[in-house]
Design an enzyme around this catalytic site. Structure first.
Site, PDB file in Angstrom:
ATOM      1  N   TRP A 185      38.548  28.146  38.844  1.00 10.39           N
ATOM      2  CA  TRP A 185      39.944  28.743  39.201  1.00 10.39           C
ATOM      3  C   TRP A 185      40.187  28.915  40.564  1.00 10.39           C
ATOM      4  O   TRP A 185      39.223  29.386  41.159  1.00 10.39           O
ATOM      5  CB  TRP A 185      40.005  30.020  38.536  1.00 10.39           C
ATOM      6  CG  TRP A 185      41.195  31.018  38.950  1.00 10.39           C
ATOM      7  CD1 TRP A 185      42.542  30.682  38.329  1.00 10.39           C
ATOM      8  CD2 TRP A 185      41.222  31.954  39.743  1.00 10.39           C
ATOM      9  NE1 TRP A 185      43.410  31.525  39.026  1.00 10.39           N
ATOM     10  CE2 TRP A 185      42.810  32.151  39.834  1.00 10.39           C
ATOM     11  CE3 TRP A 185      40.376  32.703  40.806  1.00 10.39           C
ATOM     12  CZ2 TRP A 185      43.053  33.402  40.689  1.00 10.39           C
ATOM     13  CZ3 TRP A 185      40.910  33.394  41.524  1.00 10.39           C
ATOM     14  CH2 TRP A 185      42.209  33.880  41.651  1.00 10.39           C
ATOM     15  N   GLU A 224      41.106  26.619  34.836  1.00  8.45           N
ATOM     16  CA  GLU A 224      41.866  27.659  34.423  1.00  8.45           C
ATOM     17  C   GLU A 224      43.034  28.019  35.424  1.00  8.45           C
ATOM     18  O   GLU A 224      43.364  28.034  36.419  1.00  8.45           O
ATOM     19  CB  GLU A 224      41.109  29.053  34.953  1.00  8.45           C
ATOM     20  CG  GLU A 224      41.510  30.325  34.501  1.00  8.45           C
ATOM     21  CD  GLU A 224      40.535  31.459  34.596  1.00  8.45           C
ATOM     22  OE1 GLU A 224      40.983  32.543  34.489  1.00  8.45           O
ATOM     23  OE2 GLU A 224      39.412  31.255  35.293  1.00  8.45           O
ATOM     24  N   LYS A 226      47.066  30.312  36.002  1.00 10.68           N
ATOM     25  CA  LYS A 226      47.328  31.723  36.106  1.00 10.68           C
ATOM     26  C   LYS A 226      48.787  31.717  36.360  1.00 10.68           C
ATOM     27  O   LYS A 226      49.407  30.685  37.039  1.00 10.68           O
ATOM     28  CB  LYS A 226      46.616  32.318  37.298  1.00 10.68           C
ATOM     29  CG  LYS A 226      46.815  33.740  37.395  1.00 10.68           C
ATOM     30  CD  LYS A 226      45.880  34.459  38.483  1.00 10.68           C
ATOM     31  CE  LYS A 226      45.753  35.947  38.244  1.00 10.68           C
ATOM     32  NZ  LYS A 226      45.012  36.692  39.136  1.00 10.68           N
ATOM     33  N   ASP A 257      43.016  32.652  30.082  1.00  6.39           N
ATOM     34  CA  ASP A 257      42.520  33.921  30.434  1.00  6.39           C
ATOM     35  C   ASP A 257      43.848  34.970  29.834  1.00  6.39           C
ATOM     36  O   ASP A 257      44.811  34.583  29.988  1.00  6.39           O
ATOM     37  CB  ASP A 257      42.531  34.189  31.651  1.00  6.39           C
ATOM     38  CG  ASP A 257      42.230  35.659  32.372  1.00  6.39           C
ATOM     39  OD1 ASP A 257      42.844  36.511  31.892  1.00  6.39           O
ATOM     40  OD2 ASP A 257      41.246  35.686  32.979  1.00  6.39           O
ATOM     41  N   HIS A 260      46.475  36.036  32.226  1.00  3.47           N
ATOM     42  CA  HIS A 260      47.273  34.817  33.253  1.00  3.47           C
ATOM     43  C   HIS A 260      48.512  34.560  32.547  1.00  3.47           C
ATOM     44  O   HIS A 260      48.933  33.372  32.842  1.00  3.47           O
ATOM     45  CB  HIS A 260      46.276  33.892  33.050  1.00  3.47           C
ATOM     46  CG  HIS A 260      45.292  34.293  34.077  1.00  3.47           C
ATOM     47  ND1 HIS A 260      44.291  33.254  34.664  1.00  3.47           N
ATOM     48  CD2 HIS A 260      44.687  35.511  34.684  1.00  3.47           C
ATOM     49  CE1 HIS A 260      43.395  34.052  35.543  1.00  3.47           C
ATOM     50  NE2 HIS A 260      43.687  35.260  35.444  1.00  3.47           N
ATOM     51  N   HIS A 284      38.866  33.969  28.529  1.00  2.88           N
ATOM     52  CA  HIS A 284      38.518  34.724  29.311  1.00  2.88           C
ATOM     53  C   HIS A 284      39.329  36.021  28.644  1.00  2.88           C
ATOM     54  O   HIS A 284      40.614  35.938  28.843  1.00  2.88           O
ATOM     55  CB  HIS A 284      38.834  34.537  30.786  1.00  2.88           C
ATOM     56  CG  HIS A 284      37.764  33.848  31.680  1.00  2.88           C
ATOM     57  ND1 HIS A 284      37.904  33.474  32.889  1.00  2.88           N
ATOM     58  CD2 HIS A 284      36.763  33.133  31.093  1.00  2.88           C
ATOM     59  CE1 HIS A 284      36.782  32.939  33.153  1.00  2.88           C
ATOM     60  NE2 HIS A 284      36.212  32.651  32.146  1.00  2.88           N
ATOM     61  N   ASP A 292      48.195  41.278  35.226  1.00  6.54           N
ATOM     62  CA  ASP A 292      47.152  40.813  35.240  1.00  6.54           C
ATOM     63  C   ASP A 292      46.099  41.889  35.702  1.00  6.54           C
ATOM     64  O   ASP A 292      45.312  41.606  36.793  1.00  6.54           O
ATOM     65  CB  ASP A 292      46.711  39.465  35.832  1.00  6.54           C
ATOM     66  CG  ASP A 292      45.367  39.118  35.656  1.00  6.54           C
ATOM     67  OD1 ASP A 292      44.752  39.193  34.671  1.00  6.54           O
ATOM     68  OD2 ASP A 292      44.962  38.139  36.509  1.00  6.54           O
ATOM     69  N   ASP A 294      43.378  43.160  34.312  1.00  6.00           N
ATOM     70  CA  ASP A 294      42.044  43.199  33.902  1.00  6.00           C
ATOM     71  C   ASP A 294      41.464  44.491  33.558  1.00  6.00           C
ATOM     72  O   ASP A 294      40.274  44.789  33.874  1.00  6.00           O
ATOM     73  CB  ASP A 294      41.021  42.743  35.186  1.00  6.00           C
ATOM     74  CG  ASP A 294      41.555  41.053  35.308  1.00  6.00           C
ATOM     75  OD1 ASP A 294      41.494  40.414  34.411  1.00  6.00           O
ATOM     76  OD2 ASP A 294      41.923  40.877  36.350  1.00  6.00           O
ATOM     77  N   ASP A 324      36.432  38.798  31.029  1.00  8.11           N
ATOM     78  CA  ASP A 324      36.855  38.859  32.544  1.00  8.11           C
ATOM     79  C   ASP A 324      37.719  40.038  32.849  1.00  8.11           C
ATOM     80  O   ASP A 324      39.027  39.942  33.007  1.00  8.11           O
ATOM     81  CB  ASP A 324      37.635  37.437  32.683  1.00  8.11           C
ATOM     82  CG  ASP A 324      37.984  37.370  34.101  1.00  8.11           C
ATOM     83  OD1 ASP A 324      37.551  38.109  34.903  1.00  8.11           O
ATOM     84  OD2 ASP A 324      38.634  36.443  34.529  1.00  8.11           O
TER      85      ASP A 324
END
Length: 417
Positions: A185, A224, A226, A257, A260, A284, A292, A294, A324
């Site tokens: 990524w 990956e 985003k 993800d 994302h 993820h 995003d 997390d 993640d």
């Protein structure tokens, strides 16, 4: 006495599920075989061991809860402590900046398998296989563009870095006798309006083709996407469309993800489409809140839908589940455990779904029956099966892990300056 109560509740649950055609023992056996890929960066807020300074390149950890891991020894200790509260056998996902550099600065285009020798030894000793990531952020040559940078010198630097990361992943996979999944990524993008979208994507495609020139047997490549990066909100070179096209055309694993994508997108819905065209999918799993961000994964609808879709696609052997998130606002070991167990709970509920009956209803256009059974399934005693799964794996049942993590904080992490 508690074990006796768990056993009694489990026997009742076993009968309830058998009545709708679900074998709970088979479900637990399937869950036992699923290894989550735990992310090393939760333990230290994505700091790594390069001592390069603040995070850059679309990466941001929020919070300043005391006690984060300050070095490799503490990080390993914390990961093992967290794993001791998570049922099953799991993997550890490393970013390149977590190498064992012996206190010396090793630039990223010079990194070698030797810098991860101690990690490979540690993983063998602790029965924890490794996955890997290249690291394009938080470096003097990161800027806004890395693999898509028009400056050939900078672009070549990151190509060499990523090639070396693939070689490291190959050695990890060879040593552990199981493919190391290597995720790629990059943060590349623009904060404001871009008038050269095609150029940067063409450069990224060329860089990736150069990176993947060498074929390996003991590692698997993931790419990956985003939707945007912090400070790079207007344009992302490696978008979802770009990487789906690249993954399909190059037969690469695509990483999804859950943070994302646009908040209204269903990541679960993407699985059945992608699995028709690519060999495998890497997940993820995190919890985005408005962006995003997390946050720690919890047992919410999005994670539940994702896990159910994996099972409904009969893709447990083609979808890899990694975590993640990096929440620095709460106890970091607790964050590991909450997110991991929540993900496993969602997988278990997916495995306990009366799928044969539901599909029969659907095939017969019995839509009332399908919806009714889906709704009733939500209140079946899956939690009793989960408690038994934890008991069988010798990890704390229910909320018992809270007190144990509090004790670890009192005895260990609170003493870190």
């Amino acid at each position: 006495m508690k074990e006796e109560l768990i056993q009694k509740a489990y026997e009742v649950a076993k009968e309830r599920y058998a009545a709708i055609g679900v074998d709970v023992e088979k479900a637990m056996d399937a869950l036992q075989k699923i290894s989550l890929s735990l992310h090393c960066w939760q333990a230290d807020d994505v700091a790594g061991f390069e001592a390069q300074g603040a995070l850059t390149g679309g990466i941001q950890a929020t919070g300043n809860y005391p006690g984060k891991a300050r070095n490799m020894e503490e990080l390993r200790q914390d990961v093992l402590k967290a794993a001791s509260y998570i049922p099953g056998t799991h993997r550890l996902n490393l970013h390149e900046i977590y190498g064992d550099f012996g206190g010396k600065f090793v630039d990223r285009d010079q990194v070698e398998p030797a810098h991860f020798e101690s990690w490979m030894q540690w993983a063998t000793e602790n029965n924890m296989k490794l996955d890997f990531n290249s690291t394009s952020f938080s470096h003097p040559k990161s800027g806004n563009l890395s693999l898509s940078n028009p400056d050939k010198g900078i672009r070549d630097f990151w190509v060499e870095h990523t090639k070396r990361c693939r070689a490291i992943a190959e050695e990890m996979g060879r040593r552990q006798g199981d493919p190391c999944i290597m995720n790629l990524w990059v943060h590349d993008g623009s904060k404001d309006i871009t008038v050269n979208r095609m150029l940067y994507r063409d450069l990224l495609k060329d860089s990736l083709d150069r990176i993947f020139e060498v074929e390996y047997k003991n590692m698997k490549d993931c790419v990956e996407s985003k939707v945007f990066g912090i400070g790079l909100e207007s344009y992302t070179v490696g978008s979802n469309d770009f990487y789906i096209g690249y993954g399909v055309s190059r037969n690469k694993i695509v990483t999804l993800d859950t943070g994302h994508f646009h908040p209204t997108e269903s990541v679960a819905d993407k699985l059945s489409s992608l699995l028709l065209f690519i060999p495998e999918i890497m997940l993820h799993v995190s919890r985005p809140v408005r962006w995003d961000s997390d946050h720690v994964t919890i047992m919410n609808d999005e994670t539940m839908d994702l896990c159910k879709e994996i099972v409904r696609c009969n893709a447990l052997d083609r979808v890899h589940i990694g975590l993640d998130y990096f929440d620095a606002s709460i106890n970091r070991i607790g964050a590991y455990v909450i997110g991991s167990r929540a993900t496993q709970k969602c997988v278990l509920q997916a495995l306990l779904e009366p799928l044969d009956t539901l599909r029969k209803y659907e095939a017969n256009d019995q839509l009332f029956e399908r919806l009714a059974l889906l709704e009733e399934g939500k209140s079946l005693p899956w939690n009793a099966v989960w408690d038994m799964f934890c008991l069988k794996n010798g990890v704390p049942v229910g909320e018992e892990f809270i007190a144990e993590i509090q004790k670890y904080e009192t005895d260990v992490t609170s003493k870190r300056n």
